[in-house]
Scaffold this motif. Structure first.
Motif, PDB file in Angstrom:
ATOM      1  N   THR A  69       1.131  -7.393   3.643  1.00  0.00           N
ATOM      2  CA  THR A  69       2.340  -7.743   2.883  1.00  0.00           C
ATOM      3  C   THR A  69       2.511  -7.021   1.540  1.00  0.00           C
ATOM      4  O   THR A  69       2.820  -7.638   0.531  1.00  0.00           O
ATOM      5  CB  THR A  69       2.391  -9.290   2.674  1.00  0.00           C
ATOM      6  N   GLU A  70       2.319  -5.710   1.563  1.00  0.00           N
ATOM      7  CA  GLU A  70       2.555  -4.940   0.338  1.00  0.00           C
ATOM      8  C   GLU A  70       4.037  -4.877   0.028  1.00  0.00           C
ATOM      9  O   GLU A  70       4.471  -4.943  -1.119  1.00  0.00           O
ATOM     10  CB  GLU A  70       1.986  -3.519   0.500  1.00  0.00           C
ATOM     11  N   GLU A  71       4.829  -4.752   1.102  1.00  0.00           N
ATOM     12  CA  GLU A  71       6.266  -4.522   0.937  1.00  0.00           C
ATOM     13  C   GLU A  71       7.020  -5.749   0.445  1.00  0.00           C
ATOM     14  O   GLU A  71       8.203  -5.671   0.171  1.00  0.00           O
ATOM     15  CB  GLU A  71       6.883  -4.060   2.272  1.00  0.00           C
ATOM     16  N   ASN A  72       6.358  -6.873   0.368  1.00  0.00           N
ATOM     17  CA  ASN A  72       7.045  -8.067  -0.084  1.00  0.00           C
ATOM     18  C   ASN A  72       6.229  -8.748  -1.175  1.00  0.00           C
ATOM     19  O   ASN A  72       5.542  -9.748  -0.943  1.00  0.00           O
ATOM     20  CB  ASN A  72       7.299  -8.998   1.109  1.00  0.00           C
ATOM     21  N   ALA A  89       5.870   5.103   8.929  1.00  0.00           N
ATOM     22  CA  ALA A  89       4.867   6.021   8.372  1.00  0.00           C
ATOM     23  C   ALA A  89       4.369   5.454   7.044  1.00  0.00           C
ATOM     24  O   ALA A  89       3.239   5.690   6.634  1.00  0.00           O
ATOM     25  CB  ALA A  89       5.485   7.398   8.164  1.00  0.00           C
ATOM     26  N   ASP A  90       5.232   4.708   6.392  1.00  0.00           N
ATOM     27  CA  ASP A  90       4.873   3.896   5.229  1.00  0.00           C
ATOM     28  C   ASP A  90       4.426   2.545   5.758  1.00  0.00           C
ATOM     29  O   ASP A  90       5.245   1.696   6.029  1.00  0.00           O
ATOM     30  CB  ASP A  90       6.099   3.778   4.312  1.00  0.00           C
ATOM     31  N   ASP A  91       3.186   2.254   6.035  1.00  0.00           N
ATOM     32  CA  ASP A  91       2.094   3.058   5.557  1.00  0.00           C
ATOM     33  C   ASP A  91       1.108   3.344   6.672  1.00  0.00           C
ATOM     34  O   ASP A  91      -0.081   3.508   6.461  1.00  0.00           O
ATOM     35  CB  ASP A  91       1.440   2.308   4.399  1.00  0.00           C
ATOM     36  N   LYS A  92       1.643   3.433   7.904  1.00  0.00           N
ATOM     37  CA  LYS A  92       0.743   3.656   9.033  1.00  0.00           C
ATOM     38  C   LYS A  92       0.175   5.068   9.036  1.00  0.00           C
ATOM     39  O   LYS A  92      -0.880   5.315   9.624  1.00  0.00           O
ATOM     40  CB  LYS A  92       1.447   3.315  10.334  1.00  0.00           C
ATOM     41  N   LEU A 114      -3.534   5.554  -0.059  1.00  0.00           N
ATOM     42  CA  LEU A 114      -2.686   6.491   0.668  1.00  0.00           C
ATOM     43  C   LEU A 114      -1.375   5.774   0.955  1.00  0.00           C
ATOM     44  O   LEU A 114      -1.231   5.098   1.966  1.00  0.00           O
ATOM     45  CB  LEU A 114      -3.389   6.922   1.960  1.00  0.00           C
ATOM     46  N   ASP A 115      -0.433   5.914   0.038  1.00  0.00           N
ATOM     47  CA  ASP A 115       0.820   5.160   0.182  1.00  0.00           C
ATOM     48  C   ASP A 115       1.924   5.787  -0.666  1.00  0.00           C
ATOM     49  O   ASP A 115       2.628   5.111  -1.390  1.00  0.00           O
ATOM     50  CB  ASP A 115       0.582   3.692  -0.238  1.00  0.00           C
ATOM     51  N   ASN A 116       2.028   7.087  -0.564  1.00  0.00           N
ATOM     52  CA  ASN A 116       3.074   7.762  -1.315  1.00  0.00           C
ATOM     53  C   ASN A 116       3.729   8.767  -0.377  1.00  0.00           C
ATOM     54  O   ASN A 116       3.212   9.029   0.698  1.00  0.00           O
ATOM     55  CB  ASN A 116       2.459   8.430  -2.554  1.00  0.00           C
ATOM     56  N   SER A 148      -4.827   1.381   2.356  1.00  0.00           N
ATOM     57  CA  SER A 148      -3.433   1.480   2.808  1.00  0.00           C
ATOM     58  C   SER A 148      -2.969   0.088   3.202  1.00  0.00           C
ATOM     59  O   SER A 148      -3.797  -0.778   3.457  1.00  0.00           O
ATOM     60  CB  SER A 148      -3.326   2.388   4.035  1.00  0.00           C
ATOM     61  N   HIS A 149      -1.646  -0.099   3.266  1.00  0.00           N
ATOM     62  CA  HIS A 149      -1.182  -1.437   3.662  1.00  0.00           C
ATOM     63  C   HIS A 149      -0.752  -1.480   5.127  1.00  0.00           C
ATOM     64  O   HIS A 149      -0.322  -0.477   5.691  1.00  0.00           O
ATOM     65  CB  HIS A 149      -0.084  -1.956   2.733  1.00  0.00           C
ATOM     66  N   MET A 150      -0.863  -2.672   5.705  1.00  0.00           N
ATOM     67  CA  MET A 150      -0.650  -2.839   7.144  1.00  0.00           C
ATOM     68  C   MET A 150       0.780  -3.189   7.516  1.00  0.00           C
ATOM     69  O   MET A 150       1.168  -3.054   8.666  1.00  0.00           O
ATOM     70  CB  MET A 150      -1.572  -3.951   7.676  1.00  0.00           C
TER      71      MET A 150
HETATM   72 ZN    ZN Z   1       4.086   1.659   1.285  1.00  0.00          ZN
END
Ligand code: ZN
Length: 381
Positions: free
Chosen positions: A140-143, A107-110, A164-166, A77-79
């Motif tokens: 830094t998944e979101e960027n 919650a994305d992605d905690k 787990l990121d959907n 998962s991403h932080m």
């Molecule tokens: Zn995500």
């Protein structure tokens, strides 16, 4: 064998209260590394953070030794979160958790992070026979997925598992497109358009000619292409000598993407030939610089892959129907797939990600955790 829903929720609430917008993941990275250590994992933090502009050291890789012989299963998962994600005040309702409306929830992605921690805790606490588990928490998944792009992935021993990121737990992402960003610079020849237009070469006409027989839009079921940016021109009385185009091509198949990109390039080459002419006795031709950069490769997990099958079976036990589906966008799974990982992406129960009305549906959240636990327990390789 059941997860502890109360503890899972508490972990989630604790994590969302830690600010971790992209590039500011230092605190959460340290908290997660120490949580993994406390769970008996060997923890390695790579140096990804040094390679671009984030305040965190790196991606976190936790290794929990197995109690049965198998290769490790990877859970990732991403932080980071998108903005506005500072001072999140979660509001717990009967069946869901939301923010107070002034920030995202995260919650994305905690939700994914909390699920992975709960799975590890449950394995340990209930002494369940399990394969080695590797928790991979990325920055830094979101960027631009910069964390995973700089991941020291050779430190990870397993090559299969789950991301787990959907959003919805019923959607298991098994396919995602590879994407190329395409930039084209066209250099024509300036001339006074009112006096000697024949002495010019219009970069605009070169582009128009190339685009007139280029396949764009929907190419086939798995492939699309588009130019979305065009810039050029100085004045109405000058034959346009510079033009810039930016676009992209996407395909669920890496080979199809390569083919489409080559086609687009060939169209410009054809245009160069077409507009080559003699001006004042000299051969003049337009110049085209075509640059294609892969943003990320495709994800393509076979629908009958054991990882998919075990998720579908585990979901059924939880009363959920999970369908393997394709995504139009990219996430860490794409980059990891390029590194040789097979990681279907399971929904964690969130809705409205990246908005102020983001929520976490508790029933799905708990189910996703139970499904992940079952998939881990069933894994042998
Ligand atoms: Zn995500």
């Amino acid at each position: 064998m059941k997860i502890n829903e109360k503890r899972l929720t508490d972990t989630f609430l604790e994590l969302v209260k830690i600010d971790s917008e992209s590039f500011n993941e230092k605190n959460i990275q340290e908290v997660l590394a120490s949580k993994l250590k406390a769970l008996g994992c060997t923890v390695y933090v790579d140096n990804a953070g040094k390679k671009y502009n984030t305040n965190a050291k790196g991606n976190v890789i936790g290794f929990l030794p197995g109690t049965v012989k198998s290769k490790p299963i990877v859970l990732s998962s991403h932080m980071d979160t998108v903005t506005p994600g500072k001072s999140v005040k979660p509001v717990v309702k009967k069946d869901r958790i939301t923010s107070d409306g002034t920030t995202i929830l995260g919650a994305d992605d905690k939700a994914g992070l909390a699920i992975i921690l709960e799975v590890l805790q449950t394995l340990k606490e209930q002494k369940l026979p399990h394969p080695p588990v590797e928790a991979v928490f990325t920055l830094t998944e979101e960027n631009g997925m910069q964390g995973v792009k700089n991941l020291d992935y050779k430190k990870i021993k397993g090559r299969e598992g789950l991301i787990l990121d959907n959003e919805e737990v019923s959607d298991l992402l098994v396919q995602g497109p590879a994407v190329n960003t395409i930039e084209v610079w066209i250099k024509g020849l300036a001339a006074h358009a009112g006096v000697v237009p024949e002495k010019g070469i219009s970069a605009l006409e070169v582009a128009a000619y190339a685009l007139s027989f280029m396949k764009l839009g929907r190419i086939d079921k798995e492939t699309v292409a588009n130019f979305g940016v065009i810039q050029g021109g100085k004045a109405t009385n000058i034959v346009m000598d510079q033009l810039y185009l930016k676009g992209e091509a996407r395909s669920l198949k890496n080979e199809k993407l390569a083919k489409q990109t080559a086609h687009m390039k060939a169209c410009f080459e054809k245009a160069v030939k077409h507009f080559t002419k003699k001006i004042d006795g000299k051969v003049r031709k337009p110049e085209v610089k075509f640059v294609s950069v892969q943003r990320y490769p495709a994800v393509n997990v076979p629908k009958n892959h054991p990882m998919v099958k075990s998720v579908v079976a585990a979901a059924k036990e939880q009363g959920f129907v999970v369908r393997p589906v394709a995504s139009g966008g990219g996430c860490d799974a794409n980059v990891l797939s390029g590194f040789g990982f097979t990681l279907p992406n399971l929904g964690v129960g969130c809705r409205g990600c990246h908005t102020l009305s983001e929520s976490l549906e508790l029933k799905e959240f708990f189910a996703a955790c139970n499904i992940t636990l079952s998939a881990v327990l069933a894994y042998r390789k």
